[in-house]
Design an enzyme around this catalytic site. Structure first.
Site, PDB file in Angstrom:
ATOM      1  N   GLY A  11       0.835  -1.200   0.000  1.00  0.00           N
ATOM      2  CA  GLY A  11       0.000   0.000   0.000  1.00  0.00           C
ATOM      3  C   GLY A  11       0.871   1.252   0.000  1.00  0.00           C
ATOM      4  O   GLY A  11       2.088   1.182   0.178  1.00  0.00           O
ATOM      5  N   GLN A  12       0.232   2.392  -0.226  1.00  0.00           N
ATOM      6  CA  GLN A  12       0.982   3.658  -0.225  1.00  0.00           C
ATOM      7  C   GLN A  12       1.693   3.870   1.106  1.00  0.00           C
ATOM      8  O   GLN A  12       2.860   4.228   1.161  1.00  0.00           O
ATOM      9  CB  GLN A  12       0.023   4.823  -0.405  1.00  0.00           C
ATOM     10  N   ALA A  60      -5.736  -2.254   4.574  1.00  0.00           N
ATOM     11  CA  ALA A  60      -7.154  -1.920   4.754  1.00  0.00           C
ATOM     12  C   ALA A  60      -7.889  -2.138   3.448  1.00  0.00           C
ATOM     13  O   ALA A  60      -7.272  -2.187   2.375  1.00  0.00           O
ATOM     14  CB  ALA A  60      -7.314  -0.460   5.181  1.00  0.00           C
ATOM     15  N   THR A  62      -9.630  -0.169   1.117  1.00  0.00           N
ATOM     16  CA  THR A  62      -9.643   1.286   0.949  1.00  0.00           C
ATOM     17  C   THR A  62     -10.489   1.761  -0.243  1.00  0.00           C
ATOM     18  O   THR A  62     -10.523   2.954  -0.523  1.00  0.00           O
ATOM     19  CB  THR A  62      -8.201   1.820   0.766  1.00  0.00           C
ATOM     20  N   TYR A 125     -17.284   2.423   4.154  1.00  0.00           N
ATOM     21  CA  TYR A 125     -15.839   2.466   4.424  1.00  0.00           C
ATOM     22  C   TYR A 125     -15.572   3.188   5.751  1.00  0.00           C
ATOM     23  O   TYR A 125     -14.870   2.664   6.627  1.00  0.00           O
ATOM     24  CB  TYR A 125     -15.119   3.173   3.268  1.00  0.00           C
ATOM     25  N   LYS A 129     -14.063   1.560   9.176  1.00  0.00           N
ATOM     26  CA  LYS A 129     -12.815   2.054   9.773  1.00  0.00           C
ATOM     27  C   LYS A 129     -13.063   2.507  11.211  1.00  0.00           C
ATOM     28  O   LYS A 129     -12.220   2.306  12.087  1.00  0.00           O
ATOM     29  CB  LYS A 129     -12.245   3.209   8.942  1.00  0.00           C
TER      30      LYS A 129
HETATM   31  N1  LIG Z   1      -5.477   6.481   0.820  1.00  0.00           N
HETATM   32  C1  LIG Z   1      -6.027   7.449   1.526  1.00  0.00           C
HETATM   33  O1  LIG Z   1      -6.285   8.542   1.028  1.00  0.00           O
HETATM   34  C2  LIG Z   1      -6.328   7.234   2.994  1.00  0.00           C
HETATM   35  C3  LIG Z   1      -7.000   8.266   3.675  1.00  0.00           C
HETATM   36  C4  LIG Z   1      -7.266   8.097   5.025  1.00  0.00           C
HETATM   37  C5  LIG Z   1      -6.871   6.951   5.686  1.00  0.00           C
HETATM   38  N2  LIG Z   1      -6.252   5.963   4.992  1.00  0.00           N
HETATM   39  C6  LIG Z   1      -5.872   4.749   5.723  1.00  0.00           C
HETATM   40  O2  LIG Z   1      -4.473   4.578   5.660  1.00  0.00           O
HETATM   41  C7  LIG Z   1      -4.146   3.200   5.677  1.00  0.00           C
HETATM   42  C8  LIG Z   1      -3.249   2.865   4.503  1.00  0.00           C
HETATM   43  O3  LIG Z   1      -3.931   3.217   3.302  1.00  0.00           O
HETATM   44  P1  LIG Z   1      -3.199   3.261   1.895  1.00  0.00           P
HETATM   45  O4  LIG Z   1      -3.536   4.543   1.271  1.00  0.00           O
HETATM   46  O5  LIG Z   1      -1.781   2.862   2.025  1.00  0.00           O
HETATM   47  O6  LIG Z   1      -4.059   2.128   1.159  1.00  0.00           O
HETATM   48  P2  LIG Z   1      -3.730   1.291  -0.121  1.00  0.00           P
HETATM   49  O7  LIG Z   1      -2.653   1.923  -0.922  1.00  0.00           O
HETATM   50  O8  LIG Z   1      -5.045   0.986  -0.752  1.00  0.00           O
HETATM   51  O9  LIG Z   1      -3.145  -0.041   0.505  1.00  0.00           O
HETATM   52  C9  LIG Z   1      -3.922  -0.913   1.249  1.00  0.00           C
HETATM   53  C10 LIG Z   1      -3.154  -2.202   1.401  1.00  0.00           C
HETATM   54  O10 LIG Z   1      -3.985  -3.120   2.120  1.00  0.00           O
HETATM   55  C11 LIG Z   1      -3.816  -4.374   1.527  1.00  0.00           C
HETATM   56  N3  LIG Z   1      -4.958  -5.245   1.724  1.00  0.00           N
HETATM   57  C12 LIG Z   1      -6.222  -5.072   1.301  1.00  0.00           C
HETATM   58  N4  LIG Z   1      -6.964  -6.135   1.604  1.00  0.00           N
HETATM   59  C13 LIG Z   1      -6.154  -7.000   2.257  1.00  0.00           C
HETATM   60  C14 LIG Z   1      -6.325  -8.281   2.820  1.00  0.00           C
HETATM   61  N5  LIG Z   1      -7.476  -8.923   2.764  1.00  0.00           N
HETATM   62  N6  LIG Z   1      -5.262  -8.868   3.407  1.00  0.00           N
HETATM   63  C15 LIG Z   1      -4.055  -8.265   3.453  1.00  0.00           C
HETATM   64  N7  LIG Z   1      -3.829  -7.060   2.931  1.00  0.00           N
HETATM   65  C16 LIG Z   1      -4.863  -6.432   2.338  1.00  0.00           C
HETATM   66  C17 LIG Z   1      -3.649  -4.115   0.033  1.00  0.00           C
HETATM   67  O11 LIG Z   1      -3.037  -5.231  -0.541  1.00  0.00           O
HETATM   68  P3  LIG Z   1      -2.823  -5.363  -2.126  1.00  0.00           P
HETATM   69  O12 LIG Z   1      -1.658  -4.477  -2.430  1.00  0.00           O
HETATM   70  O13 LIG Z   1      -2.554  -6.808  -2.329  1.00  0.00           O
HETATM   71  O14 LIG Z   1      -4.111  -4.889  -2.752  1.00  0.00           O
HETATM   72  C18 LIG Z   1      -2.802  -2.851   0.048  1.00  0.00           C
HETATM   73  O15 LIG Z   1      -1.426  -3.162   0.016  1.00  0.00           O
HETATM   74  C19 LIG Z   1      -5.482   2.463   5.689  1.00  0.00           C
HETATM   75  O16 LIG Z   1      -5.813   2.143   7.007  1.00  0.00           O
HETATM   76  C20 LIG Z   1      -6.479   3.493   5.151  1.00  0.00           C
HETATM   77  O17 LIG Z   1      -7.774   3.245   5.626  1.00  0.00           O
HETATM   78  C21 LIG Z   1      -5.943   6.083   3.667  1.00  0.00           C
END
Ligand SMILES: NC(=O)c1ccc[n+]([C@@H]2O[C@H](COP(=O)([O-])OP(=O)(O)OC[C@H]3O[C@@H](n4cnc5c(N)ncnc54)[C@H](OP(=O)(O)O)[C@@H]3O)[C@@H](O)[C@H]2O)c1
Length: 281
Positions: A11-12, A60, A62, A125, A129
Site C-alpha cells: 500500500g501507499q 485496509a 480502501t 468504508y 474504519k
Molecule cells: N489512501 C487514503 O487517502 C487514505 C485516507 C485516510 C486513511 N487511509 C488509511 O491509511 C491506511 C493505509 O492506506 P493506503 O492509502 O496505504 O491504502 P492502499 O494503498 O489501498 O493499501 C492498502 C493495502 O492493504 C492491503 N490489503 C487489502 N486487503 C487486504 C487483505 N485482505 N489482506 C491483506 N492485505 C490487504 C492491500 O493489498 P494489495 O496491495 O494486495 O491490494 C494494500 O497493500 C489504511 O488504514 C487506510 O484506511 C488512507
C-alpha cells in the site's frame, strides 16, 4: 532487538513505513499473499510466529465506493482484523499501531476536526474504519490520516498528472476540503510517536487545507502547468454520482500532536513539489 511487523506491504503507507521504522528495530513486512486479513486463523498464527513487540497495520479495504457493495468484506478487513490484532497485542504485551481515516467524520463541522470530536461516518468504508478504531485498546496508537499521496501506489497526484497529460481541461470538486498527506512525512511522524511512546488517537496530516479543485491546481502549478486548466464542479453535479458519500469538510487539526509538543508536518505544497519532481525524473 525490537521485532516490528508491518502488515500491508504494497500500500501507499505500507511502502513508506519500513525505512521510517528501521531505526526502531528489525522490520518484517508482509503483503496480502503472505497474510490475507480475511483469514482470521492465519492472522493469529502469523502474529504468534513472528512474536512482534510492535505490530503496524497499514492494510485496509480502501476502495471507498466498492465498500458500499461489499460491507461484509470491508468490515472483515477494516474492523474484525484490527480487533484480532488488538487481542493478539494484548496477549503478548505488544504495541499495535493502526491507521484510520478522516472519513469517520460526517463533514458538517464548520472548522477543523480535533481528535475528540464526535464521529459519524457517512459511508460503509468510514463506518468499517470507525469499528476498527473502536476495537483498539487505549494503549494502542491510532493515527488518522487523510488524502494520502506517495511515490508508490495509486494516488491523486499521479491521477491528476495523467489527466493533465491527456486532456486540456480537468474538473475537480470544490466543495470537499481536506488535508493532503504525504506517505513519507506521515511515516516519519509515526516513528516519532512510537519512539516517544505515545498512545491513543492522533491526527497526522500535512498542514494546509484545500479542496480537490485547489489541490489539482497546486499539482499543475508544481508541474509547471497552468492551474487555470482545472475547472471546479460541485459534488452534487458529478456524473455519474459517486456511490459513497464523502465528508464536505474532513480537515483534521493535528491537535494531539501540537498538545504533546511535536512539530507538525510541513505544508502539503512542500512534499508535493518533491513528489512531482521525483515522478518527472
Ligand atoms: N489512501 C487514503 O487517502 C487514505 C485516507 C485516510 C486513511 N487511509 C488509511 O491509511 C491506511 C493505509 O492506506 P493506503 O492509502 O496505504 O491504502 P492502499 O494503498 O489501498 O493499501 C492498502 C493495502 O492493504 C492491503 N490489503 C487489502 N486487503 C487486504 C487483505 N485482505 N489482506 C491483506 N492485505 C490487504 C492491500 O493489498 P494489495 O496491495 O494486495 O491490494 C494494500 O497493500 C489504511 O488504514 C487506510 O484506511 C488512507
Amino acid at each position: 532487538m525490537t521485532n516490528i511487523l508491518i502488515i500491508g506491504k504494497n500500500g501507499q503507507v505500507g511502502q513508506a513505513l519500513p525505512s521510517a521504522l528501521a531505526h526502531l528495530g528489525a522490520v518484517t513486512v508482509l503483503d496480502r499473499q503472505a497474510l490475507d486479513l480475511t483469514d482470521e486463523h492465519a492472522l493469529r498464527q502469523t502474529i504468534r510466529s513472528y512474536q512482534p513487540q510492535i505490530i503496524v497495520n497499514a492494510a485496509a479495504f480502501t476502495a471507498v465506493d466498492r465498500a458500499e457493495d461489499r460491507p461484509d468484506l470491508a468490515y472483515q478487513i477494516n474492523a474484525t482484523a484490527p480487533a484480532i490484532m488488538a487481542q493478539m497485542a494484548q496477549e503478548s504485551d505488544a504495541l499495535l499501531v493502526h491507521y484510520s481515516t478522516d472519513y469517520v467524520f460526517d463533514g458538517s463541522k464548520k472548522s477543523a476536526y480535533v481528535e475528540t470530536d464526535a464521529v459519524n461516518p457517512q459511508s460503509v468504508y468510514g463506518a468499517s474504519k470507525l469499528a476498527g478504531e473502536q476495537a483498539l485498546r487505549d494503549v494502542d496508537l491510532t493515527v488518522r490520516i487523510s488524502w494520502v499521496c506517495g511515490f508508490q501506489g495509486a494516488n491523486m497526484v499521479k491521477t491528476i498528472l495523467r489527466i493533465a497529460a491527456a486532456q486540456p481541461e480537468l474538473t475537480f470538486v470544490n466543495d470537499q476540503i481536506g488535508n493532503p498527506t504525504f506517505a513519507d512525512d506521515a511515516a516519519g511522524m509515526i516513528a516519532t510517536l512510537v519512539e516517544h511512546e505515545q498512545r491513543g488517537i492522533f491526527h497526522v496530516t500535512n498542514q494546509g487545507a484545500v479542496s480537490w479543485h485547489g489541490f489539482a491546481q497546486e499539482v499543475l502549478r508544481a508541474a509547471g502547468l497552468d492551474p487555470a486548466r482545472v475547472a471546479p464542479v460541485l459534488t452534487a453535479d458529478l456524473q455519474p454520482p459517486r456511490p459513497a458519500p464523502r465528508p464536505a469538510n474532513s480537515v483534521l487539526e493535528n491537535a494531539a500532536l501540537a498538545q504533546a509538543g511535536f512539530t507538525l508536518l510541513d505544508d502539503f505544497r512542500i512534499p508535493l513539489a518533491r513528489l512531482v519532481r521525483r515522478l518527472n525524473q
